[in-house]
Design an enzyme around this catalytic site. Structure first.
Site, PDB file in Angstrom:
ATOM      1  N   THR A   1     -12.377  18.692   5.948  1.00 38.59           N
ATOM      2  CA  THR A   1     -11.151  19.219   6.556  1.00 38.59           C
ATOM      3  C   THR A   1     -10.327  18.156   7.277  1.00 38.59           C
ATOM      4  O   THR A   1      -9.253  18.438   7.787  1.00 38.59           O
ATOM      5  CB  THR A   1     -11.479  20.369   7.531  1.00 38.59           C
TER       6      THR A   1
ATOM      7  N   GLU B   1      -7.510  12.625   5.835  1.00 38.99           N
ATOM      8  CA  GLU B   1      -7.759  11.731   4.701  1.00 38.99           C
ATOM      9  C   GLU B   1      -8.629  12.416   3.655  1.00 38.99           C
ATOM     10  O   GLU B   1      -8.450  12.227   2.455  1.00 38.99           O
ATOM     11  CB  GLU B   1      -8.434  10.441   5.176  1.00 38.99           C
TER      12      GLU B   1
ATOM     13  N   THR C   1     -16.367   5.996   5.623  1.00 33.31           N
ATOM     14  CA  THR C   1     -16.185   5.643   7.032  1.00 33.31           C
ATOM     15  C   THR C   1     -16.398   4.153   7.301  1.00 33.31           C
ATOM     16  O   THR C   1     -17.309   3.549   6.758  1.00 33.31           O
ATOM     17  CB  THR C   1     -17.193   6.446   7.889  1.00 33.31           C
TER      18      THR C   1
ATOM     19  N   GLU D   1     -16.223 -12.540  -0.865  1.00 35.51           N
ATOM     20  CA  GLU D   1     -15.652 -13.068   0.385  1.00 35.51           C
ATOM     21  C   GLU D   1     -16.701 -13.908   1.104  1.00 35.51           C
ATOM     22  O   GLU D   1     -17.884 -13.786   0.817  1.00 35.51           O
ATOM     23  CB  GLU D   1     -15.260 -11.892   1.308  1.00 35.51           C
TER      24      GLU D   1
ATOM     25  N   HIS E   1     -12.745  -7.947   6.764  1.00 35.78           N
ATOM     26  CA  HIS E   1     -13.756  -6.906   6.857  1.00 35.78           C
ATOM     27  C   HIS E   1     -14.806  -7.283   7.896  1.00 35.78           C
ATOM     28  O   HIS E   1     -14.953  -8.455   8.230  1.00 35.78           O
ATOM     29  CB  HIS E   1     -14.419  -6.695   5.495  1.00 35.78           C
TER      30      HIS E   1
END
Lengths: 431, 307
Positions: free
Chosen positions: B17, B20, B101, B219, B260
């Site tokens: 809900t 996103e 997340t 990376e 990141h």
């Protein structure tokens, strides 16, 4: 985030690990008082978040409180690798029989923490691991069960340590492992862990790094140490420009337009997202460009945020043009970023077509975005132009410009006019 | 074929809900053949619907409603609640968890991963955009809305693995433009500890007949590239690998984090330069620019098929 040594000592001590008698001083007077309390020869250690303080002369010895005050005064004024000390640690000089190393780190491949122990303390553990691998014990431990003392015992015994040294070091390593987990550390290290003449162990130096992501749930620890939210503890202290970038990003919760790092070039960058920014920054440099900054846009920021970031970059001294570039976006809207950067130019009294060297953001809502850019005569490109090619075009534009103006005359550094035009941008830009 | 997911895959969205998550659900339902999202979970919201997907209080209710095991879950709950949500999914028999997340402390990630291993489940992410099998199914926000995803991704022989969600799409789009489609593209996440690394996904691609080559985005920071190089050396892989390394400038700035959470140069071994060397030693071609990747892939595939 990294802790100062005096903080690390407090963390270690709170976990039940003995530390040598010490105190933290911000002034020579405080150092004198602590030395008086210790009532024995002391070591004065600079409290900086950088290595190499021994070499730099940031560790001094003092036999009397007066000497302690004098040495503290010297160390407090000594800059080390660009860092001024926060204070000094006044530590009792212990008579060490043997130096050990105890540490806990993450193994990202095994995805478990690993305990390390060596009987060659006092030097860099990576060096010991390379030159004397048999003198470093190590063992991973489960994330699902609390570390038990026997696991620490196994690590220590594996390098041949036995007798009282083994039984005394075992609870220290086990407690270090437990505090590592409990406090979300990424590194917890006691080096040296000293065995004194009487056989007891004390931590003489400690180094703790905590994960930034864990700060919200480690509030109690941070409050106890007096570390405020504003202390980021990055490897390099944030510049005013970078702090202004954080303010831009904090103005609302929609998306990201920040993570600004300052460089000294002439091409301002409004770039994104995480991986895209890394790629584009490299690309600008690969083509001989000199970026004025690094930054990240992502997660669909508001027009105001994109505008704020672009303004910040445009106003940075030395910035001649900006390049607005991202990898293909699927969440961030091209038109919103386009509006934001055009608005920034207009509000500062610049012609967007002149100031924006290139706009390369393909993806969601690109048709709408490109229409706006076209209206203002800004050069843009879609996904058929690679990120590297876009960076090349931006560099070419600015170098052409620099070369031209250098031809005319060697111009002195002048403050660029900060025109607060105050004019409202057209509605499709502000909308 | 594909790896991890296909047209039969069923999954739920935990935290469905949220703003996103509502978008993500729409995107997945619209893409390809339409994902079979058999339920959503948000505690206290049982009885609602999100784009026709029924919402439950618990994963157990979703499983019961579905009437049998559910294959996967996309987890999009705030960082403080993510571990609990993932444990709940796995405890209820879900075998594939995509964690969207970001900013989850690695202690939590490590616990989830270890729990997953005990239950024979796999985690993708955290801090990732998920998995896409072009024209068939997508699980997560990867590629964005269905029409945008369709622009960037096409079916074909290249497996894509990337530490950056956005760059998964950029690289796939570049391949697509050059006539090279993708078998499966996986955004594995940008954190220091993640559920599935390059080396851990390689056996799946190896077993997938459609896949003829691998393209990876890498990376600085961490040892995942070294692990891949090691895997390549010890396994006689049939798949050529082409890599792109971003963040080369970071080698001059140790201790600073860019892009990141896991992208930080902490030692000598995790610099871009060191990684490029390791990858090259293992026979992995490291492209200077993304636009070079399609040609390298084509020549590598041609080389292999000539043998």
């Amino acid at each position: 985030m990294r802790f100062f040594e005096y903080e690390s000592r407090q963390i270690v001590k709170a976990a039940g690990i003995p530390v040598s008698a010490h105190g933290f001083a911000r002034t020579p007077e405080e150092a004198r008082r602590i030395a008086e309390e210790i009532a024995a020869p002391v070591v004065i250690k600079s409290q900086v978040l950088t290595g190499g303080r021994m070499k730099a002369g940031g560790v001094r010895f003092a036999d009397t409180p007066d000497e302690a005050a004098k040495e503290a005064e010297f160390v407090l004024g000594l800059e080390i690798n660009g860092h001024m000390p926060r204070g000094v640690l006044v530590d009792s000089k212990v008579s060490v029989k043997q130096e050990f190393y105890a540490g806990v780190v993450w193994d990202g491949i095994r995805k478990q923490p690993v305990m390390l122990f060596s009987d060659m303390g006092g030097i860099d553990i990576e060096e010991v691991a390379e030159t004397h691998p048999d003198r470093v014990g190590r063992e991973h431990f489960s994330n699902l069960m609390e570390v038990s003392d026997y696991q620490a015992k196994q690590v220590i015994a594996s390098i041949g340590v036995t007798g009282p040294a083994l039984t005394r070091a075992t609870p220290i390593l086990a407690r270090l492992a437990r505090l590592f987990v409990r406090h979300d550390m990424t590194l917890a290290e006691i080096n040296p862990l000293a065995m004194l003449e009487d056989g007891s162990f004390v931590a003489v130096d400690a180094h703790m790094d905590m994960e930034n992501e864990a700060r919200p749930r480690q509030k109690a620890l941070l409050q106890g140490l007096g570390v405020g939210d504003e202390e980021t503890r990055q490897a390099r202290e944030a510049t005013p420009f970078e702090l202004a970038g954080e303010e831009v990003d904090a103005q609302d919760h929609r998306g990201v337009a920040g993570n600004v790092t300052e460089f000294d070039g002439n091409l301002g960058l409004v770039i994104g997202a995480g991986g895209g920014s890394l790629t584009l920054f490299d690309a600008v440099r690969a083509h001989g460009g000199r970026p004025a900054n690094y930054c990240e846009i992502g997660g669909n920021p508001s027009v105001a945020k994109a505008c704020g970031l672009a303004k910040l970059v445009l106003q940075k001294p030395g910035v001649e043009k900006i390049a607005v570039m991202m990898s293909i976006v699927s969440n961030t809207r091209v038109d919103i970023v386009a509006r934001g950067v055009i608005k920034a130019c207009l509000e500062l009294g610049y012609d967007p077509a002149e100031k924006i060297a290139i706009f390369r953001i393909p993806g969601a809502w690109e048709d709408e975005g490109f229409k706006i850019l076209e209206k203002y005569g800004v050069e843009y490109c879609d996904r058929s132009v690679s990120m590297h090619e876009a960076a090349r075009r931006a560099v070419e534009k600015i170098q052409g410009e620099s070369a031209r103006s250098a031809d005319v005359q060697e111009r002195p550094e002048v403050d660029r006019p900060h025109q607060d035009a105050g004019q409202d941008a057209p509605s499709e830009v502000t909308r | 074929m594909s790896i991890l997911i296909d047209e039969t895959t069923t999954f739920i969205v935990q935290g469905i809900t949220g703003r996103e998550a509502v978008n993500l659900t729409r995107e997945c339902l619209d893409y390809g053949a339409g994902a079979q999202i058999v339920g959503g979970v948000t505690p206290g919201r049982k009885g609602r619907e999100v784009h026709g997907v029924p919402v439950f209080d618990t994963v157990a209710q979703a499983v019961e409603h579905h009437g049998g095991p559910i294959d996967g879950s996309v987890v999009t709950v705030p960082p403080a609640f993510t571990k609990d949500a993932v444990l709940e999914a796995i405890a209820n028999g879900i075998k594939l968890v995509v964690i969207v997340t970001e900013r989850i402390p690695r202690r939590d990630v490590a616990q989830m991963v270890e729990f997953a291993k005990q239950h024979d489940a796999r985690i993708i992410g955290p801090n990732c955009l998920g998995i896409i099998v072009p024209d068939v199914i997508k699980m997560g926000g990867i590629g964005g809305p269905a029409k945008d995803a369709a622009k960037a991704y096409t079916p074909g022989p290249v497996g894509v693995i990337s530490r950056s969600g956005g760059m998964t799409t950029e690289m796939s789009s570049t391949l697509t433009a050059a006539g090279l489609g993708q078998s499966t593209a996986v955004s594995i996440g940008g954190d220091a500890i993640i559920g599935s690394s390059y080396a851990e996904l390689m056996p799946l691609f190896e077993a997938d007949e459609q896949t003829e080559a691998i393209v990876i985005y890498t990376e600085p920071g961490g040892r995942m590239e070294a692990q891949l190089a090691e895997w390549v050396k010890t396994h006689d892989s049939r798949l050529p690998i082409v890599a792109f390394m971003a963040g080369r400038f970071m080698d001059e700035m140790p201790g600073m984090s860019f892009g990141h959470a896991g992208t930080i140069v902490e030692g000598k071994a995790d610099t871009a330069a060191e990684k490029i060397q390791r990858l090259a030693e293992a026979g992995i071609v490291v492209a200077e620019e993304i636009s070079q990747i399609p040609d390298i892939v084509k020549s590598k595939i041609a080389e292999r098929s000539a043998v």
